[in-house]
Scaffold this motif. Sequence first.
Motif, short mmCIF file in Angstrom:
data_model
loop_
_atom_site.label_atom_id
_atom_site.label_comp_id
_atom_site.label_asym_id
_atom_site.label_seq_id
_atom_site.Cartn_x
_atom_site.Cartn_y
_atom_site.Cartn_z
N ILE A 40 1.00 -1.18 0.02
CA ILE A 40 0.08 -0.18 0.17
C ILE A 40 1.00 1.32 0.00
CG2 ILE A 40 -1.69 1.48 1.36
CD1 ILE A 40 -3.04 -1.36 2.27
N ALA A 41 2.03 1.32 0.84
CA ALA A 41 2.75 2.26 0.91
C ALA A 41 3.42 2.61 -0.48
CB ALA A 41 4.04 2.38 2.12
N VAL A 42 3.97 1.81 -1.12
CA VAL A 42 4.76 1.85 -2.52
C VAL A 42 3.56 2.35 -3.69
CG1 VAL A 42 5.56 0.37 -4.38
CG2 VAL A 42 6.50 -0.02 -2.05
N ALA A 43 2.33 1.78 -3.51
CA ALA A 43 1.32 2.08 -4.39
C ALA A 43 1.19 3.64 -4.39
CB ALA A 43 0.15 1.27 -3.98
N GLY A 44 0.97 4.11 -2.93
CA GLY A 44 0.90 5.41 -2.37
C GLY A 44 2.20 6.43 -3.27
N PHE A 45 3.35 5.77 -3.00
CA PHE A 45 4.50 6.59 -3.65
C PHE A 45 4.26 6.58 -5.15
CE2 PHE A 45 7.31 5.83 -0.08
CZ PHE A 45 7.51 7.15 0.06
N PHE A 46 3.86 5.36 -5.94
CA PHE A 46 3.85 5.40 -7.39
C PHE A 46 2.77 6.45 -7.85
CE2 PHE A 46 5.42 0.96 -8.02
CZ PHE A 46 6.72 1.35 -8.16
N MET A 47 1.39 6.48 -7.02
CA MET A 47 0.32 7.35 -7.66
C MET A 47 0.65 8.85 -7.48
SD MET A 47 -3.43 7.82 -5.69
CE MET A 47 -2.70 8.60 -4.30
N LEU A 48 1.23 8.96 -6.19
CA LEU A 48 2.02 10.71 -6.12
C LEU A 48 2.96 10.87 -7.08
CD1 LEU A 48 1.90 10.91 -2.00
CD2 LEU A 48 0.24 11.80 -3.77
N SER A 49 3.81 10.13 -7.42
CA SER A 49 4.73 10.32 -8.56
C SER A 49 4.21 10.74 -9.88
CB SER A 49 5.74 9.03 -8.63
OG SER A 49 6.33 8.83 -7.36
N SER A 50 3.10 9.84 -10.22
CA SER A 50 2.61 10.02 -11.50
C SER A 50 1.62 11.21 -11.49
CB SER A 50 1.81 8.74 -12.02
OG SER A 50 0.84 8.49 -11.03
N TYR A 51 1.08 11.34 -10.32
CA TYR A 51 0.13 12.74 -10.02
C TYR A 51 1.19 13.83 -10.46
CZ TYR A 51 -2.79 16.02 -7.67
OH TYR A 51 -3.69 17.11 -7.45
N GLY A 52 2.12 13.90 -9.76
CA GLY A 52 2.90 15.05 -9.82
C GLY A 52 3.89 15.32 -11.14
N LEU A 53 3.87 14.20 -11.87
CA LEU A 53 4.49 14.25 -13.45
C LEU A 53 3.24 14.91 -14.13
CD1 LEU A 53 5.85 10.80 -13.90
CD2 LEU A 53 7.17 12.79 -13.47
N ILE A 54 2.31 14.60 -14.08
CA ILE A 54 1.22 15.20 -14.86
C ILE A 54 0.96 16.65 -14.51
CG2 ILE A 54 -1.62 15.36 -15.37
CD1 ILE A 54 -0.16 13.28 -16.91
N LYS A 55 0.98 16.99 -13.44
CA LYS A 55 0.73 18.42 -12.89
C LYS A 55 2.11 19.43 -13.51
CE LYS A 55 -1.90 19.64 -9.78
NZ LYS A 55 -3.27 20.22 -9.85
N SER A 56 3.25 18.70 -13.47
CA SER A 56 4.27 19.42 -14.06
C SER A 56 4.14 19.43 -15.43
CB SER A 56 5.62 18.62 -13.63
OG SER A 56 5.77 18.71 -12.20
N TYR A 57 3.75 18.54 -16.25
CA TYR A 57 3.73 18.45 -17.78
C TYR A 57 2.59 19.39 -18.21
CZ TYR A 57 2.44 16.63 -22.15
OH TYR A 57 2.15 16.51 -23.81
N LYS A 58 1.40 19.62 -17.31
CA LYS A 58 0.52 20.53 -17.66
C LYS A 58 1.18 21.93 -17.80
CE LYS A 58 -3.75 18.40 -15.93
NZ LYS A 58 -4.85 18.60 -14.69
N LYS A 59 2.25 22.23 -17.05
CA LYS A 59 2.86 23.62 -16.98
C LYS A 59 3.89 23.57 -18.00
CE LYS A 59 2.08 23.89 -12.01
NZ LYS A 59 2.78 24.16 -10.56
#
Length: 322
Positions: free
Chosen positions: A82-101
């Motif tokens: 679950i912890a690793v899944a959380g890291f993965f989700m937050l990492s990809s979430y951050g990638l898209i947020k940065s890509y939008k900019k």
Amino acid sequence: PFMPRSRLLHHPAPFPVLRGSVPHALPWFAWERRPKTPKKVIFDKKDTKTLKGFFALLVILHHIGSIIGLGVNSPNAKVGGIAVAGFFMLSSYGLIKSYKKNDKYYKQIFLVKIPVLYLTQVAVNFIYWVLFYNSHLKGLPAVLRILNFDFLYNFQRLNGYSWFITTIIVFYALFGLATFITSLLKSKAKNHGLITSVITTLLIFGLSVGIFLSDVPNLYIRSVNCFVFGLFIALYEDKLCHIINKLYLVWLAVSLALMVISILYISEEFANLFTMVFFIVLSIKFSLSHNFVLNFMGEISLSIYLMQLIPFTKTPLTYTFY
């Protein structure tokens, strides 16, 4: 526990664990109600940092549990995934947020993010070699293992926990490739994020299927769905917030039920995914209390993941990719 912000900010125990009281420790892991704002963002930068610190703590507790002998049938077995899944989700979430900019974000990925992660991993591998392996692992094999070419040695790692960093590097590279492919389309449409997310998804699942069908041991399959999940959450968070807020308590109850059922009765892949669904729904109206311990752990979460094995290692150990 849910606690008003006023009580969190004026709580009298700066180091609650030292007070020896469970109630005094609760504010450090309390979820506080978000202020009502017109902007619909599920995770801001503070949320991301705090949650990464929380997941880093879960990883440490999971590995301590494994070392002291908690078996695969204990709750500890699911905590790490679950912890690793959380890291993965937050990492990809951050990638898209940065890509939008920045639609040329692939340059940042390939020129900064991946090199920094890789060099950090190599530096930590060297530390592990000096501490535990230098007496019997020498020459070219030592150099190649330090440089993380473990595929030449049946994926036996100097640092058994570094598989996560390798996986993140691979996922970053695939996302960077997807953004580069999208940039070649030279489209003026507003769906660049969707195109990039779909390409990334196809690349990741194609790689995962290839690994699954091969003899290569892997940990991709258990949490890869949560990395993909994070891409689309970031892409459509405004619409998600609007939909979920209409029947928030219903969504919260359903997501909680799915999480509990999947953890108790279904495979880890679904347990990880449905736990992230619950975190998403919960985070729309509540945020984990921002305190300096979790914030600091969030800042150094990747370093924690790489270095955590050292305090528990008394003799040379060899860990496989799995």
